[in-house]
Design a protein around this motif. Sequence first.
Motif, PDB file in Angstrom:
ATOM      1  N   GLU A  25      44.827  15.938   1.759  1.00 48.73           N
ATOM      2  CA  GLU A  25      44.586  17.337   1.414  1.00 48.73           C
ATOM      3  C   GLU A  25      43.430  17.907   2.221  1.00 48.73           C
ATOM      4  O   GLU A  25      43.464  19.080   2.616  1.00 48.73           O
ATOM      5  CB  GLU A  25      44.300  17.478  -0.079  1.00 48.73           C
ATOM      6  N   ARG A  26      42.414  17.106   2.501  1.00 52.20           N
ATOM      7  CA  ARG A  26      41.308  17.593   3.335  1.00 52.20           C
ATOM      8  C   ARG A  26      41.809  17.995   4.719  1.00 52.20           C
ATOM      9  O   ARG A  26      41.358  18.986   5.290  1.00 52.20           O
ATOM     10  CB  ARG A  26      40.218  16.518   3.451  1.00 52.20           C
ATOM     11  N   GLU A  27      42.725  17.228   5.250  1.00 50.67           N
ATOM     12  CA  GLU A  27      43.292  17.570   6.563  1.00 50.67           C
ATOM     13  C   GLU A  27      44.049  18.894   6.493  1.00 50.67           C
ATOM     14  O   GLU A  27      43.963  19.717   7.408  1.00 50.67           O
ATOM     15  CB  GLU A  27      44.209  16.450   7.034  1.00 50.67           C
ATOM     16  N   LEU A  28      44.785  19.100   5.379  1.00 50.16           N
ATOM     17  CA  LEU A  28      45.522  20.356   5.216  1.00 50.16           C
ATOM     18  C   LEU A  28      44.563  21.535   5.069  1.00 50.16           C
ATOM     19  O   LEU A  28      44.783  22.600   5.647  1.00 50.16           O
ATOM     20  CB  LEU A  28      46.432  20.269   3.984  1.00 50.16           C
ATOM     21  N   VAL A  29      43.483  21.327   4.285  1.00 47.80           N
ATOM     22  CA  VAL A  29      42.491  22.391   4.113  1.00 47.80           C
ATOM     23  C   VAL A  29      41.843  22.722   5.443  1.00 47.80           C
ATOM     24  O   VAL A  29      41.681  23.892   5.804  1.00 47.80           O
ATOM     25  CB  VAL A  29      41.424  21.970   3.081  1.00 47.80           C
ATOM     26  N   GLN A  30      41.469  21.695   6.207  1.00 49.55           N
ATOM     27  CA  GLN A  30      40.825  21.926   7.497  1.00 49.55           C
ATOM     28  C   GLN A  30      41.772  22.630   8.465  1.00 49.55           C
ATOM     29  O   GLN A  30      41.349  23.489   9.245  1.00 49.55           O
ATOM     30  CB  GLN A  30      40.349  20.602   8.100  1.00 49.55           C
ATOM     31  N   GLU A  31      43.050  22.283   8.382  1.00 46.10           N
ATOM     32  CA  GLU A  31      44.037  22.960   9.242  1.00 46.10           C
ATOM     33  C   GLU A  31      44.090  24.448   8.913  1.00 46.10           C
ATOM     34  O   GLU A  31      44.117  25.294   9.816  1.00 46.10           O
ATOM     35  CB  GLU A  31      45.410  22.318   9.044  1.00 46.10           C
ATOM     36  N   TYR A  32      44.107  24.763   7.603  1.00 47.65           N
ATOM     37  CA  TYR A  32      44.125  26.180   7.226  1.00 47.65           C
ATOM     38  C   TYR A  32      42.849  26.879   7.688  1.00 47.65           C
ATOM     39  O   TYR A  32      42.902  27.996   8.224  1.00 47.65           O
ATOM     40  CB  TYR A  32      44.277  26.344   5.716  1.00 47.65           C
ATOM     41  N   LEU A  33      41.695  26.238   7.470  1.00 48.85           N
ATOM     42  CA  LEU A  33      40.427  26.865   7.863  1.00 48.85           C
ATOM     43  C   LEU A  33      40.354  27.082   9.369  1.00 48.85           C
ATOM     44  O   LEU A  33      39.795  28.077   9.838  1.00 48.85           O
ATOM     45  CB  LEU A  33      39.251  26.010   7.389  1.00 48.85           C
ATOM     46  N   ASP A  34      40.929  26.168  10.143  1.00 47.40           N
ATOM     47  CA  ASP A  34      40.983  26.358  11.600  1.00 47.40           C
ATOM     48  C   ASP A  34      41.843  27.571  11.945  1.00 47.40           C
ATOM     49  O   ASP A  34      41.487  28.371  12.821  1.00 47.40           O
ATOM     50  CB  ASP A  34      41.545  25.104  12.271  1.00 47.40           C
ATOM     51  N   HIS A  35      42.983  27.687  11.258  1.00 52.36           N
ATOM     52  CA  HIS A  35      43.840  28.857  11.486  1.00 52.36           C
ATOM     53  C   HIS A  35      43.127  30.141  11.071  1.00 52.36           C
ATOM     54  O   HIS A  35      43.237  31.178  11.743  1.00 52.36           O
ATOM     55  CB  HIS A  35      45.150  28.724  10.701  1.00 52.36           C
ATOM     56  N   ALA A  36      42.387  30.085   9.949  1.00 54.49           N
ATOM     57  CA  ALA A  36      41.658  31.260   9.478  1.00 54.49           C
ATOM     58  C   ALA A  36      40.575  31.662  10.471  1.00 54.49           C
ATOM     59  O   ALA A  36      40.350  32.858  10.710  1.00 54.49           O
ATOM     60  CB  ALA A  36      41.042  30.979   8.104  1.00 54.49           C
ATOM     61  N   THR A  37      39.910  30.686  11.064  1.00 52.34           N
ATOM     62  CA  THR A  37      38.898  30.973  12.079  1.00 52.34           C
ATOM     63  C   THR A  37      39.532  31.676  13.281  1.00 52.34           C
ATOM     64  O   THR A  37      38.987  32.651  13.812  1.00 52.34           O
ATOM     65  CB  THR A  37      38.205  29.675  12.527  1.00 52.34           C
ATOM     66  N   ALA A  38      40.692  31.168  13.702  1.00 56.71           N
ATOM     67  CA  ALA A  38      41.415  31.802  14.815  1.00 56.71           C
ATOM     68  C   ALA A  38      41.845  33.221  14.443  1.00 56.71           C
ATOM     69  O   ALA A  38      41.802  34.137  15.278  1.00 56.71           O
ATOM     70  CB  ALA A  38      42.629  30.959  15.190  1.00 56.71           C
ATOM     71  N   ALA A  39      42.242  33.416  13.177  1.00 57.25           N
ATOM     72  CA  ALA A  39      42.656  34.747  12.731  1.00 57.25           C
ATOM     73  C   ALA A  39      41.481  35.719  12.760  1.00 57.25           C
ATOM     74  O   ALA A  39      41.623  36.877  13.174  1.00 57.25           O
ATOM     75  CB  ALA A  39      43.244  34.664  11.323  1.00 57.25           C
ATOM     76  N   LEU A  40      40.302  35.254  12.319  1.00 57.44           N
ATOM     77  CA  LEU A  40      39.111  36.109  12.365  1.00 57.44           C
ATOM     78  C   LEU A  40      38.735  36.447  13.803  1.00 57.44           C
ATOM     79  O   LEU A  40      38.331  37.575  14.105  1.00 57.44           O
ATOM     80  CB  LEU A  40      37.943  35.414  11.660  1.00 57.44           C
ATOM     81  N   ARG A  41      38.874  35.457  14.690  1.00 59.26           N
ATOM     82  CA  ARG A  41      38.595  35.719  16.105  1.00 59.26           C
ATOM     83  C   ARG A  41      39.538  36.790  16.649  1.00 59.26           C
ATOM     84  O   ARG A  41      39.118  37.680  17.408  1.00 59.26           O
ATOM     85  CB  ARG A  41      38.728  34.432  16.917  1.00 59.26           C
ATOM     86  N   GLY A  42      40.804  36.706  16.255  1.00 63.08           N
ATOM     87  CA  GLY A  42      41.790  37.689  16.711  1.00 63.08           C
ATOM     88  C   GLY A  42      41.509  39.087  16.195  1.00 63.08           C
ATOM     89  O   GLY A  42      41.864  40.075  16.854  1.00 63.08           O
ATOM     90  N   LEU A  43      40.876  39.182  15.037  1.00 59.37           N
ATOM     91  CA  LEU A  43      40.549  40.500  14.477  1.00 59.37           C
ATOM     92  C   LEU A  43      39.318  41.113  15.126  1.00 59.37           C
ATOM     93  O   LEU A  43      39.005  42.285  14.885  1.00 59.37           O
ATOM     94  CB  LEU A  43      40.318  40.368  12.970  1.00 59.37           C
ATOM     95  N   GLY A  44      38.588  40.326  15.911  1.00 60.75           N
ATOM     96  CA  GLY A  44      37.421  40.837  16.625  1.00 60.75           C
ATOM     97  C   GLY A  44      36.285  41.210  15.688  1.00 60.75           C
ATOM     98  O   GLY A  44      35.998  40.509  14.719  1.00 60.75           O
TER      99      GLY A  44
END
Length: 338
Positions: free
Chosen positions: A100-119
């Motif tokens: 589950e930690r790996e799944l959470v970290q995967e989501y958080l990585d995607h969320a970080t990329a999403a925030l980067r995309g929003l500028g």
Amino acid sequence: MQETPIKSRSTANGNLLLSFGLVIALVLGMGFWLQKSLIPKMKENAELLRELNRRCERIESWVALQRYSGNPEGKPEEEVIQGIEYWSHRLQQRGASMIERELVQEYLDHATAALRGLGKRGIQAAIRAFWDPRNGSKTEFRRSLLLALDKIAPKEVVDLSRKTLETPGTPSLLRVLSAGILKRHNAELAGQTLAQVLLSESLGGPRHPLPGKEVPDESRKFPGYFDLIPIFQQTPYPQKGEVLLRVLAQSHKDVPTMNQCVKALESLGYREALPALKKLYDAAGSARNPLLRMNIARAVARIGKKQSCKWLQEHIRFEGDQMVLNRLKQLYTRYCSR
């Protein structure tokens, strides 16, 4: 013929006793009814309500899981932040298995990329959520936001980390993380900020007083304060030894902080600290802590080298604590028997 006063009083007392007996009987009857009928029903209803709440929580958890289990890229900043909060809360409340930690970290990585995309919109939304008073106790959530900003907003995260270090009452986990981030992005500013924080926190008065308002004394002392010292030691601040000596003198009964100061002074090889270290070794009170005294002895030996031999020899003669005595003998053998 009129009743005598004695007979009237006797009749009144009898009526009073009868009334009192009726009241007692009524109270006992109500108690019996509550015990046999109402209380069991109330307990049954309370258990049904708890079960209903458990079912609602499971439904809410399932709905949230479905909502935040996908890749958040392309979604508005509010939803991305909500997803980070959900997974951080899940991690903090339940813990997690390795999978589950790996799944959470995967989501958080995607969320970080999403925030980067929003500028800038995404960055500002994360900063607002970090400082939102409603999130003050959500340490894991704020930690996730700080780590995300560290990756996508190096300029903004410097200011955020500095303010986090300087804000009274900040959880120690966030302070230590902020110190490391600030040191990595701007080591000079990290040294200056940490020097100010260390010196002000080790004083006995209110920390960071505001105009017309004083910070309560309990807000001045934070768990993990001593964990900032090793990070400060790694900065290029020019007067590190002097600052650490002042912190050591101001720490009073704070043994963990004194231990970290002694270790840092030893690593720096700060010879000006030798008189203060020797004095602290012989001091009374909390300074009699065996671990602290063993660390002081090692610092004196490693900083002073051959010049510490006479001091070691004298203290071996009079030391009463066996653990400390063994450390003194080891140090004398290492530095003075060649």
